[in-house]
Scaffold this active site. Structure first.
Site, PDB file in Angstrom:
ATOM      1  N   ALA A   1       0.454 -12.227  -2.846  1.00 62.51           N
ATOM      2  CA  ALA A   1      -0.618 -12.544  -3.790  1.00 62.51           C
ATOM      3  C   ALA A   1      -0.601 -11.499  -4.896  1.00 62.51           C
ATOM      4  O   ALA A   1      -0.193 -10.353  -4.670  1.00 62.51           O
ATOM      5  CB  ALA A   1      -1.959 -12.486  -3.073  1.00 62.51           C
TER       6      ALA A   1
ATOM      7  N   GLY B   1       1.821 -13.618   0.922  1.00 62.28           N
ATOM      8  CA  GLY B   1       1.791 -15.035   0.539  1.00 62.28           C
ATOM      9  C   GLY B   1       3.186 -15.610   0.318  1.00 62.28           C
ATOM     10  O   GLY B   1       3.387 -16.822   0.463  1.00 62.28           O
TER      11      GLY B   1
ATOM     12  N   GLU C   1       4.305 -16.503   3.624  1.00 63.21           N
ATOM     13  CA  GLU C   1       3.508 -17.659   4.038  1.00 63.21           C
ATOM     14  C   GLU C   1       4.004 -18.942   3.356  1.00 63.21           C
ATOM     15  O   GLU C   1       4.005 -20.014   3.953  1.00 63.21           O
ATOM     16  CB  GLU C   1       2.025 -17.389   3.756  1.00 63.21           C
TER      17      GLU C   1
ATOM     18  N   GLU D   1      -0.356  -7.271   4.297  1.00 62.91           N
ATOM     19  CA  GLU D   1      -1.792  -7.356   3.957  1.00 62.91           C
ATOM     20  C   GLU D   1      -2.619  -6.246   4.588  1.00 62.91           C
ATOM     21  O   GLU D   1      -3.520  -5.695   3.967  1.00 62.91           O
ATOM     22  CB  GLU D   1      -2.372  -8.712   4.395  1.00 62.91           C
TER      23      GLU D   1
HETATM   24  N1  COA Z   1       0.993  -8.325  -7.079  1.00 62.65           N
HETATM   25  C1  COA Z   1       1.003  -7.911  -8.356  1.00 62.65           C
HETATM   26  N2  COA Z   1       2.011  -7.222  -8.897  1.00 62.65           N
HETATM   27  C2  COA Z   1       3.053  -6.950  -8.096  1.00 62.65           C
HETATM   28  C3  COA Z   1       3.122  -7.342  -6.757  1.00 62.65           C
HETATM   29  C4  COA Z   1       2.017  -8.068  -6.252  1.00 62.65           C
HETATM   30  N3  COA Z   1       1.989  -8.520  -5.000  1.00 62.65           N
HETATM   31  N4  COA Z   1       4.283  -6.905  -6.219  1.00 62.65           N
HETATM   32  C5  COA Z   1       4.921  -6.267  -7.209  1.00 62.65           C
HETATM   33  N5  COA Z   1       4.189  -6.292  -8.339  1.00 62.65           N
HETATM   34  C6  COA Z   1       4.529  -5.743  -9.654  1.00 62.65           C
HETATM   35  C7  COA Z   1       4.440  -4.216  -9.649  1.00 62.65           C
HETATM   36  O1  COA Z   1       3.098  -3.799  -9.818  1.00 62.65           O
HETATM   37  C8  COA Z   1       5.330  -3.906 -10.823  1.00 62.65           C
HETATM   38  O2  COA Z   1       4.638  -4.178 -12.003  1.00 62.65           O
HETATM   39  P1  COA Z   1       4.679  -3.121 -13.240  1.00 62.65           P
HETATM   40  O3  COA Z   1       6.126  -3.076 -13.635  1.00 62.65           O
HETATM   41  O4  COA Z   1       3.796  -3.773 -14.270  1.00 62.65           O
HETATM   42  O5  COA Z   1       4.173  -1.811 -12.700  1.00 62.65           O
HETATM   43  C9  COA Z   1       6.435  -4.941 -10.714  1.00 62.65           C
HETATM   44  O6  COA Z   1       5.888  -6.020  -9.952  1.00 62.65           O
HETATM   45  C10 COA Z   1       7.687  -4.438  -9.997  1.00 62.65           C
HETATM   46  O7  COA Z   1       7.298  -3.970  -8.718  1.00 62.65           O
HETATM   47  P2  COA Z   1       7.587  -2.472  -8.210  1.00 62.65           P
HETATM   48  O8  COA Z   1       6.567  -2.122  -7.183  1.00 62.65           O
HETATM   49  O9  COA Z   1       7.752  -1.545  -9.367  1.00 62.65           O
HETATM   50  O10 COA Z   1       9.026  -2.706  -7.525  1.00 62.65           O
HETATM   51  P3  COA Z   1       9.663  -1.840  -6.349  1.00 62.65           P
HETATM   52  O11 COA Z   1      11.080  -2.268  -6.268  1.00 62.65           O
HETATM   53  O12 COA Z   1       9.383  -0.375  -6.549  1.00 62.65           O
HETATM   54  O13 COA Z   1       8.892  -2.297  -5.020  1.00 62.65           O
HETATM   55  C11 COA Z   1       7.904  -3.895  -3.498  1.00 62.65           C
HETATM   56  C12 COA Z   1       8.986  -3.607  -4.574  1.00 62.65           C
HETATM   57  C13 COA Z   1       7.962  -5.359  -3.166  1.00 62.65           C
HETATM   58  C14 COA Z   1       8.203  -3.050  -2.252  1.00 62.65           C
HETATM   59  C15 COA Z   1       6.504  -3.507  -4.055  1.00 62.65           C
HETATM   60  O14 COA Z   1       6.349  -4.107  -5.333  1.00 62.65           O
HETATM   61  C16 COA Z   1       5.355  -3.951  -3.202  1.00 62.65           C
HETATM   62  O15 COA Z   1       5.087  -3.351  -2.156  1.00 62.65           O
HETATM   63  N6  COA Z   1       4.616  -5.013  -3.656  1.00 62.65           N
HETATM   64  C17 COA Z   1       3.410  -5.455  -3.027  1.00 62.65           C
HETATM   65  C18 COA Z   1       3.699  -6.250  -1.808  1.00 62.65           C
HETATM   66  C19 COA Z   1       2.409  -6.649  -1.122  1.00 62.65           C
HETATM   67  O16 COA Z   1       1.647  -5.843  -0.636  1.00 62.65           O
HETATM   68  N7  COA Z   1       2.178  -7.978  -1.072  1.00 62.65           N
HETATM   69  C20 COA Z   1       1.070  -8.560  -0.371  1.00 62.65           C
HETATM   70  C21 COA Z   1      -0.090  -8.742  -1.264  1.00 62.65           C
HETATM   71  S1  COA Z   1      -1.436  -9.494  -0.374  1.00 62.65           S
END
Ligand code: COA
Length: 259
Positions: A65, A110, A113, A133
């Protein structure tokens, strides 16, 4: 026509690409609305035999999400969003045609999911699955607590959901989350080949077989989904949720109090 989705038809196979690559294809409210609209189109398309879903870019299928939208998610919004996304993913699960998830990178929260709502999942060697989450102080709200244990068993689902840890392609294959692994450059070819094979089978038999197999998974799912949604809403009221979401957005480690 859509801002967050790309939809193409390759003969009788639909290819849906979730298209917010700069946000790792995170599911926003806008994306959910567009998905609902597109599903209406797909449900009414009598020519379609198989739908393939993938993510834009080479990094993510869907990274969950949109965490920015979690900032203001209180119990009321949490319940509404959870129910809405459960319904959208159930529409995907219950499409008359089979759906293949081509998991090209991160499938988190998500995103996992959404993959679980597909009939079959294949992935690239780079794919990573996770249900993070709990690290944000919430719980899955788009069907994950119900569909993941059915697919991989209670113990493995518990571990994934309670730790929030990611697993790699080999482990996904080992526990049955995905059916096949391809080198990244061969994923779409592999997914389309599988889609074409299914599309070549008698459409009604495929449709009925899919429905029959899907029904095998129905226990007392209604109360499970309802409980998930209420507990998701409840989690949205906690301090740790606020902390988890802020910590992510401020790029720091969260400090949780169990409150
Ligand atoms: N929602 C909103 N933005 C997200 C996102 C999410 N779930 N996942 C990644 N992004 C955004 C980051 O904020 C970043 O944006 P920015 O460039 O404007 O700062 C961009 O996508 C790239 O992500 P980044 O975190 O820089 O990449 P990374 O390679 O360092 O890490 C992940 C990748 C997937 C490990 C990390 O993005 C992450 O943990 N994301 C969240 C996953 C999560 O908790 N999902 C469940 C949500 S309920």
């Amino acid at each position: 026509m859509y801002k967050t989705l790309i939809y193409e038809k390759k003969e009788n196979i639909g290819l849906l690409t979730i298209n917010r690559p700069d946000k790792l294809n995170a599911i926003s409210n806008e994306l959910t609305s567009e998905l609902k609209q597109l599903l209406g189109e797909i449900e009414n398309d009598e020519e379609l035999r198989v739908l393939v879903i993938t993510g834009a870019g080479d990094k993510a299928f869907v990274a969950g999400a949109d965490i920015k939208e979690l900032v203001d998610r209180d119990a009321k919004i949490g319940r509404r969003v959870s129910r809405e996304r459960q319904e959208v993913f159930s529409r995907i699960e219950n499409l008359q045609i089979p759906v293949i998830g081509a998991i090209n990178g991160y499938a988190l929260g998500g995103g996992l999911e959404l993959a679980l709502a597909c009939s079959i999942r294949v992935c690239s060697e780079k794919a990573q699955f996770g249900v993070p989450e709990v690290k944000l102080g919430i719980i899955p709200g788009d069907g994950g607590t119900q569909r993941l244990p059915r697919l991989v068993g209670l113990g493995r689902a518990m571990e994934m959901i309670l730790t929030g840890d990611f697993i790699d392609a080999q482990e996904e294959y080992r526990i049955g989350l995905v059916n096949k692994i391809f080198p990244p450059g061969k994923l779409m070819e592999g997914a389309m080949e599988l889609a074409q094979r299914i599309a070549s089978r008698p459409p009604l038999a495929v449709r009925y077989a899919k429905e029959a197999v899907n029904r095998s998974q129905e226990g007392d799912a209604v109360s499970g989904f309802a409980l998930e949604s209420y507990l998701h809403a409840l989690a949205c009221t906690t301090e740790d949720k606020k902390e988890g979401v802020s910590a992510f957005l401020e790029k720091r480690k969260g400090e949780f109090k169990g409150k």
